[in-house]
Design a protein around this motif. Structure first.
Motif, mmCIF file in Angstrom:
data_model
loop_
_atom_site.group_PDB
_atom_site.id
_atom_site.type_symbol
_atom_site.label_atom_id
_atom_site.label_comp_id
_atom_site.label_asym_id
_atom_site.label_seq_id
_atom_site.Cartn_x
_atom_site.Cartn_y
_atom_site.Cartn_z
ATOM 1 N N UNK A 286 0.722 -1.240 -0.070
ATOM 2 C CA UNK A 286 -0.138 -0.021 0.053
ATOM 3 C C UNK A 286 0.984 1.234 0.081
ATOM 4 N N UNK A 287 1.747 1.417 0.819
ATOM 5 C CA UNK A 287 2.812 2.352 0.843
ATOM 6 C C UNK A 287 3.443 2.741 -0.359
ATOM 7 N N UNK B 104 -6.037 3.347 -5.568
ATOM 8 C CA UNK B 104 -7.138 2.729 -5.065
ATOM 9 C C UNK B 104 -6.436 1.168 -4.905
ATOM 10 N N UNK B 105 -5.471 0.780 -5.704
ATOM 11 C CA UNK B 105 -4.781 -0.303 -5.420
ATOM 12 C C UNK B 105 -3.906 -0.312 -3.948
ATOM 13 N N UNK C 292 -4.839 1.215 -1.402
ATOM 14 C CA UNK C 292 -5.926 1.351 -0.361
ATOM 15 C C UNK C 292 -6.548 -0.170 -0.331
ATOM 16 N N UNK C 293 -6.701 -1.007 -1.291
ATOM 17 C CA UNK C 293 -7.156 -2.356 -1.231
ATOM 18 C C UNK C 293 -6.093 -3.179 -0.551
ATOM 19 N N UNK C 294 -4.699 -2.837 -0.955
ATOM 20 C CA UNK C 294 -3.742 -3.676 -0.408
ATOM 21 C C UNK C 294 -3.470 -3.536 1.320
ATOM 22 N N UNK C 295 -3.647 -2.194 1.532
ATOM 23 C CA UNK C 295 -3.573 -2.040 3.145
ATOM 24 C C UNK C 295 -4.749 -2.654 3.635
ATOM 25 N N UNK C 296 -5.793 -2.363 3.176
ATOM 26 C CA UNK C 296 -7.120 -3.060 3.756
ATOM 27 C C UNK C 296 -7.157 -4.567 3.903
ATOM 28 N N UNK C 297 -6.900 -5.232 2.682
ATOM 29 C CA UNK C 297 -6.914 -6.516 2.735
ATOM 30 C C UNK C 297 -5.591 -7.104 3.677
#
Length: 296
Positions: free
Chosen positions: A29-30, A49-50, A52-57
Protein backbone atom coordinates in the motif's frame (compact mmCIF):
# COMPACT_ATOMS: atom_id res chain seq x y z
CA UNK A 1 -20.00 -17.26 34.29
CA UNK A 2 -16.82 -15.90 32.74
CA UNK A 3 -15.18 -17.91 29.97
CA UNK A 4 -11.53 -18.94 29.84
CA UNK A 5 -9.99 -16.96 26.99
CA UNK A 6 -6.79 -17.99 25.20
CA UNK A 7 -5.48 -15.66 22.50
CA UNK A 8 -2.43 -17.77 21.64
CA UNK A 9 -3.74 -21.31 21.29
CA UNK A 10 -1.21 -21.96 18.47
CA UNK A 11 1.67 -20.34 20.33
CA UNK A 12 3.70 -17.74 18.44
CA UNK A 13 2.66 -19.02 15.01
CA UNK A 14 -0.43 -16.86 14.60
CA UNK A 15 1.11 -13.59 15.97
CA UNK A 16 4.19 -13.92 13.74
CA UNK A 17 2.25 -14.80 10.58
CA UNK A 18 -0.30 -12.06 11.33
CA UNK A 19 2.51 -9.51 11.72
CA UNK A 20 4.06 -10.56 8.40
CA UNK A 21 0.70 -10.16 6.65
CA UNK A 22 0.27 -6.68 8.11
CA UNK A 23 3.78 -5.78 6.88
CA UNK A 24 3.03 -7.16 3.41
CA UNK A 25 -0.18 -5.19 3.05
CA UNK A 26 1.46 -2.07 4.44
CA UNK A 27 4.49 -2.37 2.15
CA UNK A 28 2.36 -2.80 -0.98
CA UNK A 29 0.00 0.00 0.00
CA UNK A 30 2.75 2.48 0.86
CA UNK A 31 4.68 1.76 -2.34
CA UNK A 32 1.51 2.30 -4.38
CA UNK A 33 0.91 5.57 -2.54
CA UNK A 34 4.49 6.64 -3.22
CA UNK A 35 4.12 5.66 -6.88
CA UNK A 36 0.99 7.78 -7.19
CA UNK A 37 3.06 10.88 -6.35
CA UNK A 38 5.27 10.31 -9.41
CA UNK A 39 2.64 9.90 -12.12
CA UNK A 40 0.21 12.08 -14.01
CA UNK A 41 -3.26 12.73 -12.61
CA UNK A 42 -4.88 10.19 -14.95
CA UNK A 43 -2.92 7.30 -13.37
CA UNK A 44 -3.02 8.47 -9.78
CA UNK A 45 -6.51 7.16 -8.81
CA UNK A 46 -5.58 3.66 -9.96
CA UNK A 47 -2.43 3.53 -7.83
CA UNK A 48 -4.21 4.99 -4.80
CA UNK A 49 -7.09 2.53 -5.16
CA UNK A 50 -4.63 -0.38 -5.41
CA UNK A 51 -2.80 0.88 -2.32
CA UNK A 52 -6.05 1.23 -0.37
CA UNK A 53 -7.13 -2.31 -1.23
CA UNK A 54 -3.67 -3.68 -0.36
CA UNK A 55 -3.55 -2.05 3.09
CA UNK A 56 -7.19 -2.93 3.82
CA UNK A 57 -6.73 -6.55 2.76
CA UNK A 58 -3.46 -6.82 4.67
CA UNK A 59 -4.84 -5.62 8.01
CA UNK A 60 -8.04 -7.67 7.55
CA UNK A 61 -6.03 -10.82 6.84
CA UNK A 62 -3.75 -10.03 9.78
CA UNK A 63 -6.77 -9.71 12.09
CA UNK A 64 -8.32 -13.05 11.19
CA UNK A 65 -5.04 -14.94 11.16
CA UNK A 66 -4.55 -13.70 14.71
CA UNK A 67 -8.15 -14.70 15.50
CA UNK A 68 -7.34 -18.30 14.54
CA UNK A 69 -5.45 -18.46 17.80
CA UNK A 70 -8.33 -17.01 19.84
CA UNK A 71 -10.37 -19.63 21.70
CA UNK A 72 -12.80 -19.82 24.59
CA UNK A 73 -12.43 -23.19 26.28
CA UNK A 74 -16.08 -23.55 27.27
CA UNK A 75 -17.70 -22.77 23.89
CA UNK A 76 -17.00 -23.02 20.16
CA UNK A 77 -16.54 -19.87 18.06
CA UNK A 78 -18.13 -19.29 14.68
CA UNK A 79 -18.27 -16.24 12.42
CA UNK A 80 -21.08 -14.55 10.55
CA UNK A 81 -19.96 -14.34 6.93
CA UNK A 82 -21.84 -11.13 6.09
CA UNK A 83 -20.38 -9.21 9.04
CA UNK A 84 -16.93 -10.65 8.41
CA UNK A 85 -16.82 -9.47 4.81
CA UNK A 86 -18.44 -6.16 5.77
CA UNK A 87 -15.42 -5.51 7.99
CA UNK A 88 -13.17 -6.03 4.95
CA UNK A 89 -15.21 -3.53 2.91
CA UNK A 90 -15.11 -0.97 5.72
CA UNK A 91 -11.33 -1.32 6.00
CA UNK A 92 -10.75 -0.77 2.27
CA UNK A 93 -13.17 2.18 2.01
CA UNK A 94 -11.97 4.09 5.08
CA UNK A 95 -8.30 3.43 4.36
CA UNK A 96 -8.98 4.55 0.80
CA UNK A 97 -10.47 7.85 1.94
CA UNK A 98 -7.40 8.60 4.03
CA UNK A 99 -4.97 7.61 1.28
CA UNK A 100 -6.76 9.65 -1.37
CA UNK A 101 -6.65 12.72 0.87
CA UNK A 102 -2.88 12.38 1.29
CA UNK A 103 -2.40 11.41 -2.35
CA UNK A 104 -4.05 14.58 -3.64
CA UNK A 105 -3.34 17.05 -0.83
CA UNK A 106 0.16 15.95 0.15
CA UNK A 107 1.63 14.34 3.26
CA UNK A 108 1.77 17.36 5.48
CA UNK A 109 -0.26 19.48 7.86
CA UNK A 110 -4.02 19.19 7.90
CA UNK A 111 -4.21 16.67 5.05
CA UNK A 112 -1.86 14.24 6.81
CA UNK A 113 -3.69 14.54 10.13
CA UNK A 114 -7.13 14.16 8.51
CA UNK A 115 -6.13 11.29 6.22
CA UNK A 116 -4.22 9.48 8.97
CA UNK A 117 -7.08 9.83 11.44
CA UNK A 118 -9.61 8.43 8.97
CA UNK A 119 -7.27 5.58 8.06
CA UNK A 120 -6.62 4.76 11.73
CA UNK A 121 -10.33 4.82 12.54
CA UNK A 122 -10.88 2.50 9.58
CA UNK A 123 -8.37 0.02 11.01
CA UNK A 124 -10.04 0.15 14.43
CA UNK A 125 -13.52 -0.12 12.92
CA UNK A 126 -12.49 -3.17 10.93
CA UNK A 127 -11.19 -4.82 14.10
CA UNK A 128 -14.28 -4.28 16.22
CA UNK A 129 -16.72 -5.01 13.39
CA UNK A 130 -14.88 -8.27 12.82
CA UNK A 131 -15.24 -9.03 16.52
CA UNK A 132 -18.97 -8.27 16.25
CA UNK A 133 -19.21 -11.08 13.68
CA UNK A 134 -18.19 -13.69 16.27
CA UNK A 135 -20.87 -16.18 17.30
CA UNK A 136 -20.36 -18.08 20.55
CA UNK A 137 -22.30 -19.22 23.58
CA UNK A 138 -21.91 -15.97 25.47
CA UNK A 139 -21.41 -12.24 25.04
CA UNK A 140 -18.32 -10.10 24.66
CA UNK A 141 -17.58 -7.18 26.97
CA UNK A 142 -14.84 -4.58 26.54
CA UNK A 143 -12.77 -2.43 28.87
CA UNK A 144 -13.36 1.14 27.69
CA UNK A 145 -9.89 2.50 28.47
CA UNK A 146 -8.13 -0.36 26.71
CA UNK A 147 -10.36 0.05 23.65
CA UNK A 148 -9.54 3.78 23.57
CA UNK A 149 -5.83 2.97 23.77
CA UNK A 150 -6.15 0.59 20.80
CA UNK A 151 -7.85 3.29 18.71
CA UNK A 152 -5.11 5.82 19.55
CA UNK A 153 -2.46 3.29 18.50
CA UNK A 154 -4.24 2.75 15.18
CA UNK A 155 -4.52 6.48 14.44
CA UNK A 156 -0.89 7.27 15.36
CA UNK A 157 0.34 4.32 13.29
CA UNK A 158 -1.70 5.43 10.27
CA UNK A 159 -0.44 9.03 10.45
CA UNK A 160 3.18 7.85 10.72
CA UNK A 161 2.78 5.42 7.81
CA UNK A 162 1.17 7.99 5.50
CA UNK A 163 3.86 10.52 6.39
CA UNK A 164 6.51 7.96 5.44
CA UNK A 165 4.75 7.24 2.14
CA UNK A 166 4.80 10.95 1.28
CA UNK A 167 8.57 11.23 1.73
CA UNK A 168 9.27 9.32 -1.52
CA UNK A 169 12.70 8.09 -0.39
CA UNK A 170 12.99 4.74 -2.09
CA UNK A 171 12.19 1.10 -1.40
CA UNK A 172 14.13 0.66 1.84
CA UNK A 173 12.41 3.66 3.41
CA UNK A 174 8.97 2.22 2.57
CA UNK A 175 10.06 -1.23 3.79
CA UNK A 176 11.04 0.18 7.16
CA UNK A 177 7.78 2.15 7.35
CA UNK A 178 5.77 -0.98 6.55
CA UNK A 179 7.52 -2.92 9.35
CA UNK A 180 6.66 -0.16 11.81
CA UNK A 181 3.09 -0.10 10.50
CA UNK A 182 2.81 -3.88 10.84
CA UNK A 183 4.05 -3.69 14.41
CA UNK A 184 1.58 -0.92 15.23
CA UNK A 185 -1.38 -2.71 13.62
CA UNK A 186 -0.51 -5.92 15.45
CA UNK A 187 -0.13 -3.96 18.67
CA UNK A 188 -3.51 -2.34 18.10
CA UNK A 189 -5.08 -5.78 17.53
CA UNK A 190 -3.69 -7.40 20.66
CA UNK A 191 -4.40 -4.30 22.72
CA UNK A 192 -8.01 -4.55 21.58
CA UNK A 193 -8.08 -8.26 22.38
CA UNK A 194 -6.75 -7.52 25.87
CA UNK A 195 -9.91 -5.49 26.43
CA UNK A 196 -12.17 -8.51 25.77
CA UNK A 197 -13.85 -10.64 28.38
CA UNK A 198 -16.40 -13.35 27.60
CA UNK A 199 -19.46 -13.91 29.79
CA UNK A 200 -21.00 -17.29 29.03
CA UNK A 201 -24.65 -18.18 29.01
CA UNK A 202 -25.92 -20.47 31.78
CA UNK A 203 -25.68 -23.58 29.60
CA UNK A 204 -22.54 -23.31 27.46
CA UNK A 205 -22.23 -25.41 24.32
CA UNK A 206 -19.81 -28.26 24.00
CA UNK A 207 -16.48 -27.00 22.64
CA UNK A 208 -15.59 -27.80 19.05
CA UNK A 209 -11.84 -27.85 18.53
CA UNK A 210 -10.49 -26.05 15.49
CA UNK A 211 -13.82 -24.48 14.49
CA UNK A 212 -12.36 -20.98 14.08
CA UNK A 213 -9.42 -22.03 11.90
CA UNK A 214 -11.55 -24.29 9.72
CA UNK A 215 -13.99 -21.47 8.98
CA UNK A 216 -11.54 -18.58 8.64
CA UNK A 217 -9.01 -20.26 6.36
CA UNK A 218 -11.36 -20.45 3.31
CA UNK A 219 -12.54 -16.87 3.87
CA UNK A 220 -9.00 -15.54 3.55
CA UNK A 221 -8.22 -17.13 0.18
CA UNK A 222 -9.58 -14.16 -1.79
CA UNK A 223 -7.66 -11.42 0.06
CA UNK A 224 -4.48 -13.50 0.00
CA UNK A 225 -4.73 -13.99 -3.78
CA UNK A 226 -5.33 -10.26 -4.21
CA UNK A 227 -2.24 -9.41 -2.16
CA UNK A 228 -0.21 -11.80 -4.31
CA UNK A 229 -1.43 -10.13 -7.51
CA UNK A 230 -0.80 -6.66 -6.07
CA UNK A 231 2.73 -7.76 -5.19
CA UNK A 232 3.32 -8.87 -8.78
CA UNK A 233 2.13 -5.49 -10.10
CA UNK A 234 4.39 -3.61 -7.69
CA UNK A 235 7.43 -5.79 -8.44
CA UNK A 236 7.13 -5.36 -12.20
CA UNK A 237 6.66 -1.59 -12.11
CA UNK A 238 10.00 0.01 -13.07
CA UNK A 239 9.78 2.92 -10.62
CA UNK A 240 8.96 0.86 -7.55
CA UNK A 241 12.61 0.22 -6.67
CA UNK A 242 13.91 3.76 -7.24
CA UNK A 243 16.05 5.51 -4.69
CA UNK A 244 16.54 9.24 -4.13
CA UNK A 245 19.08 9.68 -6.94
CA UNK A 246 16.80 8.08 -9.49
CA UNK A 247 13.86 10.13 -8.26
CA UNK A 248 15.86 13.31 -8.80
CA UNK A 249 16.63 12.19 -12.35
CA UNK A 250 12.96 11.42 -12.97
CA UNK A 251 12.01 14.87 -11.68
CA UNK A 252 14.67 16.52 -13.86
CA UNK A 253 13.34 14.78 -16.96
CA UNK A 254 9.89 16.21 -16.29
CA UNK A 255 11.04 19.85 -16.12
CA UNK A 256 10.16 22.12 -19.08
CA UNK A 257 12.72 23.24 -21.62
CA UNK A 258 14.72 26.30 -20.41
CA UNK A 259 13.56 28.38 -23.41
CA UNK A 260 9.89 27.75 -22.75
CA UNK A 261 7.81 30.69 -21.52
CA UNK A 262 4.52 29.60 -19.85
CA UNK A 263 1.34 30.81 -21.52
CA UNK A 264 -2.23 30.73 -20.26
CA UNK A 265 -4.08 27.64 -21.46
CA UNK A 266 -1.01 25.37 -21.66
CA UNK A 267 -1.63 21.82 -20.53
CA UNK A 268 -0.47 20.96 -17.02
CA UNK A 269 0.97 17.60 -16.19
CA UNK A 270 2.44 15.80 -13.17
CA UNK A 271 1.49 16.16 -9.51
CA UNK A 272 3.54 19.33 -9.01
CA UNK A 273 1.78 21.37 -11.67
CA UNK A 274 4.65 21.59 -14.18
CA UNK A 275 3.81 22.62 -17.71
CA UNK A 276 4.35 20.48 -20.78
CA UNK A 277 7.83 20.95 -22.34
CA UNK A 278 8.26 22.62 -25.72
CA UNK A 279 8.43 20.25 -28.68
CA UNK A 280 11.45 20.63 -31.02
CA UNK A 281 10.82 23.22 -33.69
CA UNK A 282 7.98 24.92 -31.84
CA UNK A 283 8.04 28.72 -32.02
CA UNK A 284 8.08 30.33 -28.62
CA UNK A 285 5.64 33.21 -28.36
CA UNK A 286 5.84 35.56 -25.43
CA UNK A 287 3.20 37.84 -24.04
CA UNK A 288 3.77 41.59 -24.50
CA UNK A 289 6.15 42.81 -21.83
CA UNK A 290 7.46 39.31 -20.97
CA UNK A 291 11.18 39.14 -20.30
CA UNK A 292 13.36 37.00 -22.49
CA UNK A 293 15.24 34.11 -20.83
CA UNK A 294 18.52 35.27 -19.31
CA UNK A 295 21.82 33.48 -19.86
CA UNK A 296 24.18 33.38 -16.92
Amino acid sequence: MEGTVDGFSYGLVTPVVAYLMACLGGALGLRCTTRSLLVEHSWRPGWLALGSAAIGSGIWTMHFIAMMGFTVQETPIHYDRATTFASLAVAIVMVGIGIFIVGYRGAGGTALFTGGTITGLGIATMHYLGMAGMRLGGRLEYNTLTVAASVVIAVVAAIAALWAAGQVRGFLWSLGASMVMGLAVSGMHYTGMAAVSVHLHSTPEAPSEGASAELLAPLMIGPLVFLLLAGVIVMFDPLMMLGKADLRKAAARSRPHPSYVPRSGDRLYGHVGRRAPVRPGRRVRRRPGARAPQKW
